[in-house]
Design an enzyme around this catalytic site. Structure first.
Site, PDB file in Angstrom:
ATOM      1  N   CYS A 175       0.809  -1.231   0.000  1.00 10.15           N
ATOM      2  CA  CYS A 175       0.000   0.000   0.000  1.00 10.15           C
ATOM      3  C   CYS A 175       0.840   1.277   0.000  1.00 10.15           C
ATOM      4  O   CYS A 175       0.434   2.276  -0.572  1.00 10.15           O
ATOM      5  CB  CYS A 175      -0.942   0.019   1.197  1.00 10.15           C
ATOM      6  N   ASP A 176       1.990   1.276   0.648  1.00  9.16           N
ATOM      7  CA  ASP A 176       2.814   2.485   0.759  1.00  9.16           C
ATOM      8  C   ASP A 176       3.991   2.489  -0.205  1.00  9.16           C
ATOM      9  O   ASP A 176       4.972   3.200   0.008  1.00  9.16           O
ATOM     10  CB  ASP A 176       3.337   2.634   2.194  1.00  9.16           C
TER      11      ASP A 176
END
Length: 155
Positions: free
Chosen positions: A121-122
């Site tokens: 996600c990051d």
């Protein structure tokens, strides 16, 4: 984010770099019709192999890692066997350096195989969004999960 076209273009160079990795016992670039997959087998310990796949996440438009742990054994008659390992978070962290990365178990919808997945996600916050050399920056960070000295090899 990295376009699928850029991912496919950069992955063969990454495969060459990863093939120089001393922990990699097998490196195979699989060119699918739409996207490519890099498969890496690496010996983690004498009787443990990590099967690692780098693929493209079409939802998040970033590279993704999934892996499985295989334990190898020899019986009294020197017949070898391998079994898939599923470990607790504590046990997994004793084998690989997850640090701040999160990992989850899930099954592949097509093959029904169970894999550990590294949360991506990051990814852009961790490696930036500039497409040039994106995968090089990405592997120098994300493959440190399996070998904290890997970034030295890439310099």
């Amino acid at each position: 984010m990295l376009s699928l076209q850029q991912y496919n273009k950069q992955l063969p160079e990454i495969a060459k770099l990863v093939s120089r990795w001393d922990k990699a016992s097998r490196v195979q670039l699989i060119k699918e019709i739409s996207d490519h997959i890099l498969v890496v087998n690496m010996r983690q310990k004498q009787f443990l192999t990590i099967e690692l796949q780098i693929n493209y996440d079409k939802v998040y438009q970033v590279p993704s890692i999934r892996f499985r742990l295989w334990e190898h054994a020899l019986d009294d008659e020197d017949v070898s066997s391998s079994k898939l390992l599923f470990l607790s978070d504590v046990e997994l962290r004793s084998i690989i350096a997850l640090n701040s990365f999160s990992v989850s178990l899930s099954s592949d919808p097509t093959t029904k195989e169970v894999w550990y997945h590294v949360n991506n996600c990051d990814t852009d916050a961790n490696v930036g969004t500039e497409p040039e050399r994106y995968l090089l920056r990405w592997i120098s960070l994300y493959l440190q999960i399996f070998d904290p000295t890997l970034n030295i090899m890439l310099i």
